[in-house]
Structures are given as structure tokens and as C-alpha cells.
Design a protein around this motif. Structure first.
Motif, PDB file in Angstrom:
ATOM      1  N   ASP A 113       0.766  -1.244  -0.022  1.00  0.00           N
ATOM      2  CA  ASP A 113       0.100   0.110   0.013  1.00  0.00           C
ATOM      3  C   ASP A 113       0.910   1.376   0.086  1.00  0.00           C
ATOM      4  N   SER A 114       1.560   1.601   0.871  1.00  0.00           N
ATOM      5  CA  SER A 114       2.239   2.765   1.026  1.00  0.00           C
ATOM      6  C   SER A 114       3.145   2.754   2.286  1.00  0.00           C
ATOM      7  N   ALA A 115       4.213   3.816   2.233  1.00  0.00           N
ATOM      8  CA  ALA A 115       5.072   3.962   3.474  1.00  0.00           C
ATOM      9  C   ALA A 115       5.125   5.340   4.102  1.00  0.00           C
ATOM     10  N   PHE A 116       5.462   5.504   5.332  1.00  0.00           N
ATOM     11  CA  PHE A 116       5.456   6.738   6.106  1.00  0.00           C
ATOM     12  C   PHE A 116       6.736   6.946   6.764  1.00  0.00           C
ATOM     13  N   GLY A 117       7.322   8.101   7.001  1.00  0.00           N
ATOM     14  CA  GLY A 117       8.653   8.599   7.506  1.00  0.00           C
ATOM     15  C   GLY A 117       9.710   8.162   6.769  1.00  0.00           C
ATOM     16  N   LEU A 118       9.909   8.051   5.420  1.00  0.00           N
ATOM     17  CA  LEU A 118      11.181   7.548   4.896  1.00  0.00           C
ATOM     18  C   LEU A 118      12.078   8.428   5.309  1.00  0.00           C
ATOM     19  N   PRO A 119      13.384   8.175   5.430  1.00  0.00           N
ATOM     20  CA  PRO A 119      14.359   9.363   5.513  1.00  0.00           C
ATOM     21  C   PRO A 119      14.874  10.058   4.378  1.00  0.00           C
ATOM     22  N   ARG A 120      15.304  11.495   4.756  1.00  0.00           N
ATOM     23  CA  ARG A 120      15.603  12.200   3.629  1.00  0.00           C
ATOM     24  C   ARG A 120      17.371  12.048   3.525  1.00  0.00           C
ATOM     25  N   PRO A 128       5.517   7.619   0.074  1.00  0.00           N
ATOM     26  CA  PRO A 128       5.180   7.044  -0.972  1.00  0.00           C
ATOM     27  C   PRO A 128       3.688   6.141  -1.084  1.00  0.00           C
ATOM     28  N   LYS A 129       3.159   6.099  -1.905  1.00  0.00           N
ATOM     29  CA  LYS A 129       1.887   5.446  -2.272  1.00  0.00           C
ATOM     30  C   LYS A 129       1.852   4.693  -3.513  1.00  0.00           C
ATOM     31  N   TRP A 130       2.106   3.077  -3.318  1.00  0.00           N
ATOM     32  CA  TRP A 130       2.194   2.157  -4.337  1.00  0.00           C
ATOM     33  C   TRP A 130       1.016   1.652  -4.707  1.00  0.00           C
ATOM     34  N   GLU A 131       0.072   1.059  -3.904  1.00  0.00           N
ATOM     35  CA  GLU A 131      -1.003   0.262  -4.097  1.00  0.00           C
ATOM     36  C   GLU A 131      -1.084  -0.543  -5.171  1.00  0.00           C
ATOM     37  N   GLU A 132       0.153  -1.489  -5.241  1.00  0.00           N
ATOM     38  CA  GLU A 132       0.410  -2.610  -5.905  1.00  0.00           C
ATOM     39  C   GLU A 132       0.294  -3.946  -5.527  1.00  0.00           C
ATOM     40  N   ASN A 133       0.116  -5.075  -6.210  1.00  0.00           N
ATOM     41  CA  ASN A 133      -0.149  -6.320  -5.748  1.00  0.00           C
ATOM     42  C   ASN A 133       1.006  -7.045  -6.457  1.00  0.00           C
ATOM     43  N   PHE A 134       1.513  -8.140  -5.594  1.00  0.00           N
ATOM     44  CA  PHE A 134       2.686  -9.087  -5.922  1.00  0.00           C
ATOM     45  C   PHE A 134       2.158 -10.393  -5.586  1.00  0.00           C
ATOM     46  N   ARG A 135       2.584 -11.400  -6.193  1.00  0.00           N
ATOM     47  CA  ARG A 135       2.316 -12.971  -6.029  1.00  0.00           C
ATOM     48  C   ARG A 135       3.796 -13.885  -6.008  1.00  0.00           C
ATOM     49  N   PHE A 136       3.629 -14.827  -4.993  1.00  0.00           N
ATOM     50  CA  PHE A 136       4.763 -15.371  -4.962  1.00  0.00           C
ATOM     51  C   PHE A 136       4.378 -16.809  -4.709  1.00  0.00           C
ATOM     52  N   PHE A 178      -4.108 -14.252   7.282  1.00  0.00           N
ATOM     53  CA  PHE A 178      -4.136 -12.912   6.568  1.00  0.00           C
ATOM     54  C   PHE A 178      -3.691 -11.729   7.563  1.00  0.00           C
ATOM     55  N   MET A 179      -2.869 -11.131   7.089  1.00  0.00           N
ATOM     56  CA  MET A 179      -2.381  -9.613   8.092  1.00  0.00           C
ATOM     57  C   MET A 179      -2.697  -8.772   7.322  1.00  0.00           C
ATOM     58  N   ASP A 180      -3.145  -7.313   8.092  1.00  0.00           N
ATOM     59  CA  ASP A 180      -3.430  -6.396   7.264  1.00  0.00           C
ATOM     60  C   ASP A 180      -2.930  -5.211   8.253  1.00  0.00           C
ATOM     61  N   GLN A 181      -1.687  -4.771   8.126  1.00  0.00           N
ATOM     62  CA  GLN A 181      -1.241  -3.777   9.283  1.00  0.00           C
ATOM     63  C   GLN A 181      -0.105  -2.973   8.850  1.00  0.00           C
ATOM     64  N   ARG A 182       0.502  -2.267   9.723  1.00  0.00           N
ATOM     65  CA  ARG A 182       1.811  -1.559   9.166  1.00  0.00           C
ATOM     66  C   ARG A 182       3.009  -2.462   9.824  1.00  0.00           C
ATOM     67  N   PHE A 183       3.910  -2.278   9.206  1.00  0.00           N
ATOM     68  CA  PHE A 183       5.320  -3.164   9.590  1.00  0.00           C
ATOM     69  C   PHE A 183       6.332  -2.043   9.884  1.00  0.00           C
ATOM     70  N   PRO A 184       7.124  -2.199  11.048  1.00  0.00           N
ATOM     71  CA  PRO A 184       8.302  -1.042  10.965  1.00  0.00           C
ATOM     72  C   PRO A 184       9.361  -1.345  10.033  1.00  0.00           C
ATOM     73  N   VAL A 185      10.027  -0.642   9.808  1.00  0.00           N
ATOM     74  CA  VAL A 185      11.175  -0.690   8.848  1.00  0.00           C
ATOM     75  C   VAL A 185      12.483  -0.145   9.421  1.00  0.00           C
ATOM     76  N   ARG A 186      13.309  -0.993   9.304  1.00  0.00           N
ATOM     77  CA  ARG A 186      14.695  -0.744   9.781  1.00  0.00           C
ATOM     78  C   ARG A 186      15.315   0.245   8.731  1.00  0.00           C
ATOM     79  N   THR A 187      15.827   1.450   9.534  1.00  0.00           N
ATOM     80  CA  THR A 187      16.166   2.602   8.801  1.00  0.00           C
ATOM     81  C   THR A 187      17.266   3.303   9.966  1.00  0.00           C
ATOM     82  N   LYS A 188      17.907   4.244   9.295  1.00  0.00           N
ATOM     83  CA  LYS A 188      18.734   5.007  10.196  1.00  0.00           C
ATOM     84  C   LYS A 188      18.030   5.862  11.148  1.00  0.00           C
TER      85      LYS A 188
END
Length: 812
Positions: free
Chosen positions: A454-461, A493-501, A541-551
Motif C-alpha cells: 500500500d504505502s510507506a510513512f516517514g522515509l528518511p531524507r 510514497p503510495k504504491w497500491e500494487e499487488n505481488f504474488r509469490f 491474513f495480516m493487514d497492518q503496518r510493519f516497522p522498517v529498519r532505517t537510520k
């Protein structure tokens, strides 16, 4: 009636010899024709003749060949009509629209008139799509020397494409949707003007030919205007696309470059609107656009290409010996796979397995195209197709398919339909089956992972410049990596894309995400999700926000993950994969409400579970059923009607049990009966309990309505603490509650033999209520549990003092 006489071996050999001689003669003739052309060019240069004579000769030669070909074609048609007038006429009408042949396909002149009126606006939309979507993708697909490709003029003209026929499905679909298939069949007239520019040279496109079946889905139907929540548009299979080039045709219409351009255009069309890609249109604001854009697939088709035989000889040697270097191209919608090439054989053996994700089983085809590998252009050796709906109905298809458009040739393929199950217990059986069949783990998968990014929030500059990144995401499972699109200059960013594995083992694989800034080519965030966590999630099924490892801290990515097990076992609970919602409340029926609910598998000699309060002689007496023997309890395994998995609650197929019944249908003690499914997963070392429903409870003493508010509490004895305690939801005012809830206890196999499961049916009461609290108990000795299969069984509820007395006797 006797069949035609078989040809003798000598006659067949003579026919083969004649065919080989004919092919050799054609090769020799073609060689001398080309040699004559080369000699003429050499003579022209040697004697310094003007090249105009060659051009004049070329024009005369082309005119002569076309004139002779047209005359021969007319003579052939006349001869065919003289021999078989009816067959010749039918052969000439193959391009007529489908409504001529099929009564359920309607003529769509009304729709063609509407398209004609809307064509100017459709043209503007297509022009925008070509410039903004197709053009950059074509530019990146071409070699670096041709990266200057662009559309300079896009004018689709005044003549729109026509719809040859229209078919509407209303009986074989759900009540809240309408399916419509449109047969697109049109060659654009010369008033269209599309010009492309490449390295300063311009070339036009004319005679654009597009043929295919477009499916339109109106879903969901709603009770408010505009009555339709959304529309989905897509092609079921790759449409036939062809076109001619003008202006610098000699520069671009070369065999290699022309084929490359055609392939790129077809691929870009497939990436936009050939399944699994589609064009969604949201009409109602309350409709979830993600479900409209990315509905769950209907299943997976596993194709085992075994071998082929009697292929034609594509390569003829000087000595007349024939050979081919065959391989197979498999296609379902926009998905395509290729087998390896087997050199110098007409009887190739591949033994390769491929898996296709199927979004629409009705209307899609599995296409098998056999080719001969050549240095320049591969020669076709025939083709075959299989209707996906036929595979779904049969389950397994193991056949030799006759190749079309060639004289001889057959391909042996084994095709299997796989359902999508939302049950982790089914995964254990599937993995065991794959091991038993000794299938290749690299090409055979056990599960399907669907990622809705779906999207991401708070990416570093950037540290110094503080410039916003242009992020894209790399998603990796095993060796499979897929990329998202780039979102320019944004930290949200807002992607709103689908991927299948396709997954081989959810117990050991992870989903790894890498967020990369396309400006600096550096990684700005990482995330890893263990797929094992999905096995314990509700509905996987999981629908949630996941913490991203960043600086920096506070960076999250929003996405939903869906895991489904690929199983050949049919079950009604898996027939509607798009329904992720649960039906809550009493009176909805249970997941095991089936006619064969109390029917043991054939040849089974299973024993009931040991329970203090179980009375197997009473099993089956409810609803007036005939009593069954002690051995006749439900022991469900891998039969198609088995209910040995966690299942979501469904709408009832039959009315619920009446509130009052005889003492026979209320168990040995008249307190009612409870239905459970018990299953032990040896691989996961998990005890799974599914509480389905309770029947014929006695009204709670002191309840003013003469009913009860029941729920079930359980302990895994001897532990009686909060970790061991489990509790179902409360069903208000009901004596026949339905729960369909699943609970798990981690327990090792040695521990299982020393454990018991205690279930207590209780009535929820208020603080000042005088109603009865305890309504019955069941105590099950787990040492008698058959760990090789799931067990679904009815147990009689017993009074607490009876349970305690029996427990004391067993301890003594």
C-alpha cells in the motif's frame, strides 16, 4: 461398420520417401533461386549497369507474383466449390462474429453505436495512456541504441473498433456480480494516424488489427445508485495484435526488428489489461478499491510437460535426414513459461513442471506451443490448448494432446487443479504428499503468498541536502524478486500494487523488502517478515503496518499479506476465495453442517476418543437420525468431504435445530451435546481444537426468557492457569449456539499422552443475576488421539460432579 483398411508398412515408407524427396527438391530450388539473384547483383556491378534496371525488374517481379498468386487463389476456390460447395462456403465465413454460430451470444449493434458516440473521448484516454504508460515502457524494453523511441502523432481516426458479439453471465456467478464478455474484432481503417520516431526517423503505423475477448465484470452490485459499485476490464487471454509500418518501412520492417517491435507492443498490452492485470473503475465511494483491483485468484494449475512424439522434421539435411530441436511455450493469460530445448530429436522428453495462477477459470485457456529452436527465427511445430474450466471440473487431466496446424505431432501433459485453502493443517498434508510423490521442490510449490503493497510513512531524507527520496521497493522470496514502481520525490510514497509469490515451505521462508532510493541507488530501509507468522494469523491474513529498519525511527510500511495453501483436495469452504468476511451471530449454521456429517470413511475402523462423558451410542439421535454404533464416529482424513481444517463460518444450508427436543437428542445426561474437531500437527507440534457448535442445551435456571447466553471455557490439564485457559465468544439468547472457533496449544508428542482437555459450557450472567452459571462439562483423554488425522465428534455434556467422580476413579 468396418473402418478403413490400414496402410501397409511398405506404402508408408514410400510416402515418407516421396515427402522427403519433395522437401529436398524445394530446398535445392530455393538455393538456386537465391544464387541467381546474387549472380545478377554481381553481374550488374561488374558491368556497371544502372541500379534502376534492378529496381524495375523487382517491381515487375513483385507485380507478377501477386497477380499469379491471386489467380491461383481464385482457381483453387472454384475447384473447392465444385467439389464441396457447402464446405467451401462455411470455410469462407470463419471470420463472422460469434453471434452467428452461438445462440447465447447476442448481436451488439446498440453497443457499437454507443462506442461510436464515445469514440472521441476514448481516443483521448488512449492517447494519454500511450504517451504516459506505453511509451516509457517500450523505450526501456528496446536496446540502448534505440532508446529515443517516442510517439510523435497519435490519432485513432473516426472509425472505432466493433464488438462482434456480447455474452452476459448471470446464472453461474454470484448474486452480487454480472459478467459480460465482449468479442473485439476490428481492423482500423486508414483514417488512423499513429507516427513513431526513432533516432530522428519517423515511421507510421496503419492497419492496426486487434482481436480478442474482453471480460467486463460489474461488481459489487449495491442497493444505492448507481447500483454498481465498480467495474473491472481485462482480456482473458493475450489478444492477437498486428500492424503494418509506413514511411521508413524498409528501416523498421526488417524481420528481426519488426518481430521485436511486435513483441514489445504485445507485452505492454498484456502488462496493462491481460490477466492478472486489469483496469479497475470505482463507481461507489464505499467500495474497497483494493478488492476491486486485486481480487484473490481462483486457483493454481500445475502442468507437468512429460514428452512429445511424432513431431515434424523442421530441419532437413543434405542427405534427407530430418531433425528438430523442440521446446514448448506454455501460456495462461499474460503468464508464460518455456521448457528446455532438446536437440536433434522428434521424440523429446522434458519432464518439467510449471505452475500458473488462475484468476478466471471460465474463459481462460492453457496454451501449448511447440517450436523448433533455430539461430534466427524458431519454426512452429504445432500447438494445442486446454480449457481451464475443464481442468477444474475434472481435477486431473492426463492426456496426449494432438498438435494443430501440423500434419503429425502429440504432446503428453499432466495437468492438475489446485485449490486455495486457508487452513494451516492442510499445509502439513500437502507437504507430506509432495514428499511421497518425490516431486521436484524447486518447481513444485505448496502455498501462494499475495502481497498488497500500500504505502510507506516517514522515509528518511538525504543527510546533507535533505532532498526527498524517489523510493521503490524490491520484494524477495527465495530466488524470486519483484519490483514496485518508482514514486518520485516523496517520503510518504503510495504504491497500491499487488505481488504474488509461489512458496515452497512457509515454515522456513521469509518475505524480504528493500526500499531503495533510485536517485542515490542506496538502500534506505529494510524489512523481513517470517511467513510462519501467517500460519497462526486468523484466516492466514495480516493487514497492518510493519516497522522498517532505517537510520531514523518512526518509519513504517503498510501492506496486507495473504497466504493460501495449494491443495488438490476440494472443499466447499475454499470455493469462494474472495470472501474474507465472517458471518457472526447465532443461527448461521456450522462449518460441518453436511448430509454425510456422521459418515465414516470407507474401510475405516476408527475408534472414538476416550471421554468420561462421551456416549457414542447416542451419537446420531438428534433430529430423529438412526443411532449408530460406537465405531461409527466421524474420522475425517483426505476425502473431498472432509472437514479437518480451520474453516470460516458460513451461511446455513439448513435451518438450525429447534429449541426443544426429546431427552434422546440432548445427550446421556440431558444437558446437550457439543461438536468438536481435534487435530494434532506433528510437524508444528500444535494441538488444534475447533469448537463447532452445541445442540439442545437446557435453559439456564433463573433466566427470565427461558434461554441462555452460552460460551465455552477450556483448559489443557493438568495446567489450570491463564496460559492454558481459552474462551469462546458469547452467543446471546440461544440454546443451539454456533461458534466455529479455532484454538491452538503448543505441546510436544510425549506431553500429549499425559494431557486431558477440559471443556466447560457456561452461561454468562450479570453482576446481580441469579441465573445458573455452569451448564455442562466434557473431559477428553488426549492419549487416545489419533495424531495422523483430524477427528470430528459429538460429545455429551455431563454434570460437574459426574466429571469429578470419573476423574477420581481413573486416578485410583
Amino acid at each position: 461398420m468396418p473402418g478403413p483398411p490400414e496402410s501397409s508398412p511398405s506404402v508408408n515408407q514410400e510416402r515418407v520417401r516421396v515427402v522427403d524427396d519433395t522437401l529436398l527438391l524445394n530446398v535445392v530450388t530455393s538455393f538456386f533461386k537465391k544464387a541467381a539473384v546474387v549472380l545478377a547483383v554481381w553481374v550488374t556491378g561488374y558491368y556497371k549497369f544502372s541500379p534502376s534496371w534492378l529496381l524495375l525488374g523487382l517491381v515487375l517481379y513483385v507485380w507478377k507474383e501477386r497477380h499469379v498468386a491471386a489467380r491461383r487463389h481464385g482457381i483453387a476456390i472454384s475447384q473447392q466449390i465444385a467439389r464441396d460447395e457447402r464446405g467451401a462456403i462455411l470455410a469462407r465465413v470463419e471470420d463472422l462474429p460469434s453471434w452467428v454460430f452461438f445462440p447465447d451470444v447476442e448481436r451488439a449493434e446498440w453497443l457499437n453505436k454507443m462506442i461510436y458516440q464515445m469514440w472521441p473521448y476514448i481516443g483521448e484516454y488512449i492517447m494519454k495512456m500511450l504517451r504516459e504508460s506505453i511509451e516509457p515502457k517500450v523505450r526501456t524494453s528496446l536496446p540502448a541504441t534505440l532508446s529515443s523511441f517516442r510517439f510523435t502523432t497519435i490519432d485513432l481516426g473516426d472509425i472505432p473498433p466493433r464488438v462482434g458479439g456480447i455474452k452476459v453471465y448471470t446464472t453461474t456467478v454470484r448474486r452480487d456480480e454480472v459478467y459480460m464478455d465482449l468479442e473485439i474484432k476490428q481492423v482500423y481503417a486508414s483514417d488512423s494516424n499513429i507516427v513513431v520516431q526513432l533516432k530522428g526517423m519517423s515511421a507510421g503505423i496503419k492497419d492496426f488489427n486487434l482481436r480478442g475477448v474482453m471480460r467486463v465484470i460489474f461488481r459489487p452490485l449495491i442497493s444505492k445508485m448507481p447500483l454498481i459499485g465498480g467495474v473491472n476490464l481485462f482480456f482473458l487471454n493475450n489478444p492477437d495484435i498486428d500492424f503494418n509500418l509506413t514511411n521508413l518501412a524498409n528501416a523498421l520492417d526488417l524481420p528481426g526488428l519488426s518481430d521485436l517491435l511486435h513483441t514489445i507492443i504485445r507485452e505492454q498490452v498484456a502488462n496493462i489489461m491481460v490477466l492478472p492485470n486489469r483496469i479497475p473503475i470505482q463507481l461507489a465511494s464505499k467500495v474497497d478499491l483494493r478488492k476491486l483491483t486485486y481480487p484473490l485468484p481462483q486457483g493454481v494449475v500445475r502442468v507437468h510437460i512429460v514428452e512429445a512424439k511424432e513431431l515434424i522434421k523442421a530441419d532437413i539435411s543434405i542427405l534427407g535426414q530430418g531433425k528438430s530441436d523442440p521446446y514448448v511455450v506454455l501460456t495462461v493469460g499474460a503468464q508464460e513459461f518455456k521448457t528446455k530445448v532438446i536437440n536433434n530429436t522428434l521424440q523429446p522428453v522434458w519432464n518439467e513442471v510449471f505452475e500458473f495462477i488462475v484468476d478466471e477459470r471460465d474463459g481462460q485457456f492453457l496454451k501449448l506451443d511447440v517450436f523448433d529452436k533455430d539461430p534466427n527465427k524458431d519454426d512452429p511445430l504445432g500447438k494445442a490448448s486446454v480449457d481451464i474450466s475443464t481442468i477444474f471440473k475434472k481435477g486431473n487431466v492426463d492426456e496426449w494432446f494432438t498438435l494443430e496446424d501440423v500434419k503429425t505431432g502429440m504432446v503428453h501433459a499432466k495437468v492438475r487443479w489446485l485449490y486455495l485453502a486457508n487452513d494451516p493443517l492442510e499445509l502439513d498434508r500437502v507437504m507430506a504428499q509432495v514428499a511421497e510423490e518425490h516431486l521436484d521442490e524447486d518447481s513444485v510449490h505448496t502455498a501462494l503468498l499475495i502481497v498488497n503493497l500500500d504505502s510507506a510513512f516517514g522515509l528518511p531524507r538525504g543527510k546533507k541536502t535533505l532532498v526527498e527520496p524517489s523510493p521503490m521497493v524490491y520484494l524477495t522470496v527465495g530466488q524470486n524478486t519483484q519490483e514496485s514502481t518508482v514514486r518520485v520525490n516523496t517520503t510518504e510514497p503510495k504504491w497500491e500494487e499487488n505481488f504474488r509469490f509461489l512458496i515452497t515451505s512457509p515454515y522456513h521462508q521469509n518475505l524480504d523488502l528493500e526500499i531503495r532510493d533510485t536517485k542515490t541507488k542506496k538502500t534506505i530501509g529494510e524489512l523481513s517478515v517470517r511467513l510462519k507468522e501467517l500460519l497462526s494469523a486468523e484466516e492466514m491474513f495480516m493487514d497492518q503496518r510493519f516497522p522498517v529498519r532505517t537510520k531514523e525511527t518512526g518509519c513504517f510500511i503498510y501492506m496486507s499479506l495473504i497466504l493460501r495453501v495449494l491443495t488438490p483436495n476440494a472443499n466447499p469452504q475454499w470455493m469462494e476465495p474472495e470472501n474474507l468476511l465472517k458471518d457472526d451471530g447465532p443461527g448461521k449454521g456450522s462449518s460441518v453442517d453436511k448430509k454425510d456429517e456422521l459418515t465414516p470413511p470407507s474401510g475405516g475402523d476408527s475408534k472414538p476418543l476416550s471421554s468420561v462423558s462421551a456416549a457414542p451410542e447416542n451419537i446420531g439421535k438428534q433430529n430423529g437420525e438412526k443411532p449408530v454404533n460406537k465405531e461409527e464416529v466421524v474420522m475425517l482424513s483426505s476425502s473431498p468431504s472432509a472437514v479437518d481444517m480451520e474453516v470460516r463460518q458460513r451461511k446455513p444450508n439448513s435451518p438450525t435445530l429447534p429449541v426443544t427436543q426429546s431427552i434422546e437428542g440432548s445427550g446421556q445426561f440431558g444437558l446437550g451435546r457439543i461438536q468438536l474437531t481435534l487435530r494434532y500437527s506433528t510437524h508444528r507440534q500444535i494441538l488444534v481444537i475447533v469448537i463447532h457448535k452445541i445442540s439442545n442445551l437446557k435453559p439456564a435456571q433463573g433466566d427470565s426468557k427461558g434461554l441462555a447466553d452460552p460460551y465455552v471455557r477450556m483448559y489443557l490439564l493438568p495446567d489450570r492457569d491463564t496460559k492454558s485457559k481459552r474462551k469462546t465468544k458469547v452467543v446471546k439468547d440461544n440454546l443451539n449456539p454456533v461458534f466455529d472457533e479455532t484454538y491452538e496449544y503448543p505441546v510436544s508428542p510425549p506431553e500429549l499422552n499425559n494431557r486431558s482437555l477440559e471443556l466447560t459450557v457456561k452461561n454468562e450472567t450479570g453482576m446481580f443475576s441469579s441465573s445458573q452459571t455452569q451448564m455442562g462439562m466434557v473431559l477428553i483423554d488426549l492419549s487416545t488421539l489419533d495424531t495422523s488425522r483430524a477427528v470430528t465428534q459429538w460429545f455429551d455434556l455431563a454434570p460437574e460432579n459426574s466429571i469429578k467422580a470419573s476423574s477420581l476413579e481413573s486416578e485410583v
